[in-house]
Design a protein around this motif. Structure first.
Motif, PDB file in Angstrom:
ATOM      1  N   MET A   1      31.796  54.197  52.955  1.00 32.09           N
ATOM      2  CA  MET A   1      30.640  53.478  52.434  1.00 32.09           C
ATOM      3  C   MET A   1      30.128  52.475  53.465  1.00 32.09           C
ATOM      4  SD  MET A   1      31.718  52.600  48.484  1.00 32.09           S
ATOM      5  CE  MET A   1      33.201  51.672  48.957  1.00 32.09           C
ATOM      6  N   THR A   2      28.800  52.246  53.411  1.00 33.72           N
ATOM      7  CA  THR A   2      28.234  51.193  54.243  1.00 33.72           C
ATOM      8  C   THR A   2      28.592  49.839  53.642  1.00 33.72           C
ATOM      9  OG1 THR A   2      26.162  51.111  52.996  1.00 33.72           O
ATOM     10  CG2 THR A   2      26.296  52.702  54.822  1.00 33.72           C
ATOM     11  N   ALA A   3      28.306  48.758  54.378  1.00 34.88           N
ATOM     12  CA  ALA A   3      28.619  47.420  53.877  1.00 34.88           C
ATOM     13  C   ALA A   3      27.892  47.147  52.563  1.00 34.88           C
ATOM     14  CB  ALA A   3      28.249  46.370  54.922  1.00 34.88           C
ATOM     15  N   GLY A   4      26.628  47.582  52.481  1.00 29.75           N
ATOM     16  CA  GLY A   4      25.872  47.385  51.255  1.00 29.75           C
ATOM     17  C   GLY A   4      26.457  48.157  50.088  1.00 29.75           C
ATOM     18  N   GLU A   5      26.850  49.383  50.337  1.00 32.80           N
ATOM     19  CA  GLU A   5      27.453  50.209  49.290  1.00 32.80           C
ATOM     20  C   GLU A   5      28.785  49.623  48.829  1.00 32.80           C
ATOM     21  OE1 GLU A   5      25.651  54.586  50.611  1.00 32.80           O
ATOM     22  OE2 GLU A   5      27.574  53.879  51.410  1.00 32.80           O
ATOM     23  N   GLN A   6      29.533  49.055  49.766  1.00 31.96           N
ATOM     24  CA  GLN A   6      30.808  48.426  49.405  1.00 31.96           C
ATOM     25  C   GLN A   6      30.593  47.269  48.444  1.00 31.96           C
ATOM     26  OE1 GLN A   6      32.445  47.257  53.185  1.00 31.96           O
ATOM     27  NE2 GLN A   6      32.456  49.353  53.959  1.00 31.96           N
ATOM     28  N   LEU A   7      29.543  46.479  48.688  1.00 29.88           N
ATOM     29  CA  LEU A   7      29.258  45.318  47.847  1.00 29.88           C
ATOM     30  C   LEU A   7      28.650  45.714  46.505  1.00 29.88           C
ATOM     31  CD1 LEU A   7      27.848  42.876  50.549  1.00 29.88           C
ATOM     32  CD2 LEU A   7      30.069  42.754  49.424  1.00 29.88           C
ATOM     33  N   ARG A   8      27.950  46.831  46.475  1.00 32.63           N
ATOM     34  CA  ARG A   8      27.323  47.268  45.223  1.00 32.63           C
ATOM     35  C   ARG A   8      28.277  48.061  44.335  1.00 32.63           C
ATOM     36  NH1 ARG A   8      22.994  48.294  48.800  1.00 32.63           N
ATOM     37  NH2 ARG A   8      23.565  50.503  48.902  1.00 32.63           N
ATOM     38  N   ALA A   9      29.354  48.567  44.902  1.00 29.54           N
ATOM     39  CA  ALA A   9      30.285  49.391  44.132  1.00 29.54           C
ATOM     40  C   ALA A   9      30.940  48.580  43.022  1.00 29.54           C
ATOM     41  CB  ALA A   9      31.350  49.976  45.056  1.00 29.54           C
ATOM     42  N   GLU A  10      31.392  49.286  41.989  1.00 33.24           N
ATOM     43  CA  GLU A  10      31.983  48.610  40.836  1.00 33.24           C
ATOM     44  C   GLU A  10      33.357  48.024  41.165  1.00 33.24           C
ATOM     45  OE1 GLU A  10      33.136  53.015  40.294  1.00 33.24           O
ATOM     46  OE2 GLU A  10      31.507  51.853  41.162  1.00 33.24           O
ATOM     47  N   LYS A  11      33.903  47.292  40.190  1.00 37.27           N
ATOM     48  CA  LYS A  11      35.229  46.664  40.285  1.00 37.27           C
ATOM     49  C   LYS A  11      35.295  45.635  41.418  1.00 37.27           C
ATOM     50  CE  LYS A  11      37.429  50.927  38.610  1.00 37.27           C
ATOM     51  NZ  LYS A  11      38.441  51.973  38.880  1.00 37.27           N
ATOM     52  N   LYS A  12      34.171  44.939  41.661  1.00 37.64           N
ATOM     53  CA  LYS A  12      34.118  44.016  42.804  1.00 37.64           C
ATOM     54  C   LYS A  12      35.138  42.890  42.702  1.00 37.64           C
ATOM     55  CE  LYS A  12      29.594  43.468  42.684  1.00 37.64           C
ATOM     56  NZ  LYS A  12      29.061  44.718  42.145  1.00 37.64           N
ATOM     57  N   ALA A  13      35.297  42.299  41.505  1.00 40.36           N
ATOM     58  CA  ALA A  13      36.219  41.169  41.366  1.00 40.36           C
ATOM     59  C   ALA A  13      37.650  41.599  41.700  1.00 40.36           C
ATOM     60  CB  ALA A  13      36.144  40.609  39.944  1.00 40.36           C
ATOM     61  N   TRP A  14      38.061  42.723  41.135  1.00 42.87           N
ATOM     62  CA  TRP A  14      39.419  43.217  41.408  1.00 42.87           C
ATOM     63  C   TRP A  14      39.582  43.564  42.880  1.00 42.87           C
ATOM     64  CZ3 TRP A  14      44.123  43.556  39.359  1.00 42.87           C
ATOM     65  CH2 TRP A  14      45.035  44.434  39.962  1.00 42.87           C
ATOM     66  N   ARG A  15      38.587  44.225  43.434  1.00 42.39           N
ATOM     67  CA  ARG A  15      38.671  44.649  44.825  1.00 42.39           C
ATOM     68  C   ARG A  15      38.708  43.455  45.766  1.00 42.39           C
ATOM     69  NH1 ARG A  15      33.633  47.202  45.337  1.00 42.39           N
ATOM     70  NH2 ARG A  15      34.148  47.674  47.512  1.00 42.39           N
ATOM     71  N   LEU A  16      37.953  42.403  45.439  1.00 38.61           N
ATOM     72  CA  LEU A  16      37.939  41.220  46.292  1.00 38.61           C
ATOM     73  C   LEU A  16      39.299  40.518  46.270  1.00 38.61           C
ATOM     74  CD1 LEU A  16      36.397  39.318  48.129  1.00 38.61           C
ATOM     75  CD2 LEU A  16      35.593  38.080  46.113  1.00 38.61           C
ATOM     76  N   VAL A  17      39.894  40.392  45.090  1.00 45.34           N
ATOM     77  CA  VAL A  17      41.230  39.795  44.984  1.00 45.34           C
ATOM     78  C   VAL A  17      42.237  40.633  45.767  1.00 45.34           C
ATOM     79  CG1 VAL A  17      43.137  39.279  43.421  1.00 45.34           C
ATOM     80  CG2 VAL A  17      40.802  38.655  42.775  1.00 45.34           C
ATOM     81  N   GLN A  18      42.146  41.936  45.628  1.00 43.54           N
ATOM     82  CA  GLN A  18      43.066  42.828  46.344  1.00 43.54           C
ATOM     83  C   GLN A  18      42.887  42.689  47.850  1.00 43.54           C
ATOM     84  OE1 GLN A  18      43.530  46.823  44.796  1.00 43.54           O
ATOM     85  NE2 GLN A  18      43.751  47.672  46.843  1.00 43.54           N
ATOM     86  N   LEU A  19      41.631  42.576  48.297  1.00 46.93           N
ATOM     87  CA  LEU A  19      41.350  42.393  49.728  1.00 46.93           C
ATOM     88  C   LEU A  19      42.005  41.122  50.257  1.00 46.93           C
ATOM     89  CD1 LEU A  19      39.727  43.073  52.336  1.00 46.93           C
ATOM     90  CD2 LEU A  19      37.834  41.762  51.335  1.00 46.93           C
ATOM     91  N   LEU A  20      41.827  40.013  49.536  1.00 47.74           N
ATOM     92  CA  LEU A  20      42.369  38.733  49.985  1.00 47.74           C
ATOM     93  C   LEU A  20      43.895  38.752  49.998  1.00 47.74           C
ATOM     94  CD1 LEU A  20      39.952  36.303  48.099  1.00 47.74           C
ATOM     95  CD2 LEU A  20      39.898  36.945  50.517  1.00 47.74           C
TER      96      LEU A  20
END
Length: 207
Positions: A1-20
């Motif tokens: 995915m592009t950066a924009g697609e990554q940010l628009r994709a669902e489950k953002k809150a969970w994914r952001l916590v997992q990233l950190l």
């Protein structure tokens, strides 16, 4: 995915916590590996060598290396994501913070323990932050870009060439090369691949 697609994709809150969590865990793992004095990954050997030569902390050397590698993405035409930029900031910073709380090992048994714990943390944390699907780190992007510009050379060949160059540079600067370096080289890929099976966030676009 592009950066924009990554940010628009669902489950953002969970994914952001997992990233950190993955990036902080990755940096902490580097502290255990370097602290074991039994050898770390090639990029950590380079950061350790830079730290010894310049007097900057290991974490700052790690961050500086990531910035330089990220600049190499420009001629390689790689596209960064949120995870790419957070990788540059958080991995080295987390390593420095962890070093304040992780005491130096006092025996060979403890050194081996640090090595094994660091290896497991490194591979699992790598899979955790990659599984969040916010983009790869600077070093992974360097590899994929080099593969594309090489005209389709095998990934393992390009990755090995990069790792050897980085490892040699780090060793010449005074970084520690040892058993841990060999173990990481042999086990990093297979372990990350196994962990990714359980850490990769599934999205609707996957079908």
């Amino acid at each position: 995915m592009t950066a924009g697609e990554q940010l628009r994709a669902e489950k953002k809150a969970w994914r952001l916590v997992q990233l950190l969590v993955g990036l902080v865990g990755y940096g902490t793992a580097l502290t255990f590996l370097v602290g074991s004095s039994l050898g770390a990954s090639s990029w950590s050997v380079l950061a350790e060598g830079l730290s010894l030569r310049t007097g900057m902390s290991f974490g700052w050397a790690t961050n500086l290396t990531a910035v330089v590698v990220l600049l190499c993405w420009i001629p390689l035409r790689e596209l960064p994501g949120l995870g790419t930029f957070l990788n540059v900031v958080l991995v080295g910073t987390s390593a420095d913070l962890a070093a304040l709380f992780v005491p130096p090992p006092t025996s060979l048994v403890q050194q081996i323990g640090y090595l094994l714990l660091g290896l497991l943390m490194l591979t699992f944390s790598d899979a955790v932050y990659l599984g969040a699907r916010f983009g790869s780190g600077p070093r992974d992007g360097l590899m994929t870009g080099a593969v594309r510009l090489s005209g389709g050379k095998p990934i393992w060949l390009v990755r090995t060439a990069i790792e050897l160059v980085v490892l040699t540079a780090g060793w010449l600067l005074g970084g520690t090369v040892g058993l841990g370096t060999l173990l990481i080289a042999l086990l990093m890929g297979p372990l990350v691949q196994q962990f990714l099976r359980v850490t990769t966030v599934r999205l609707a676009a996957d079908g």
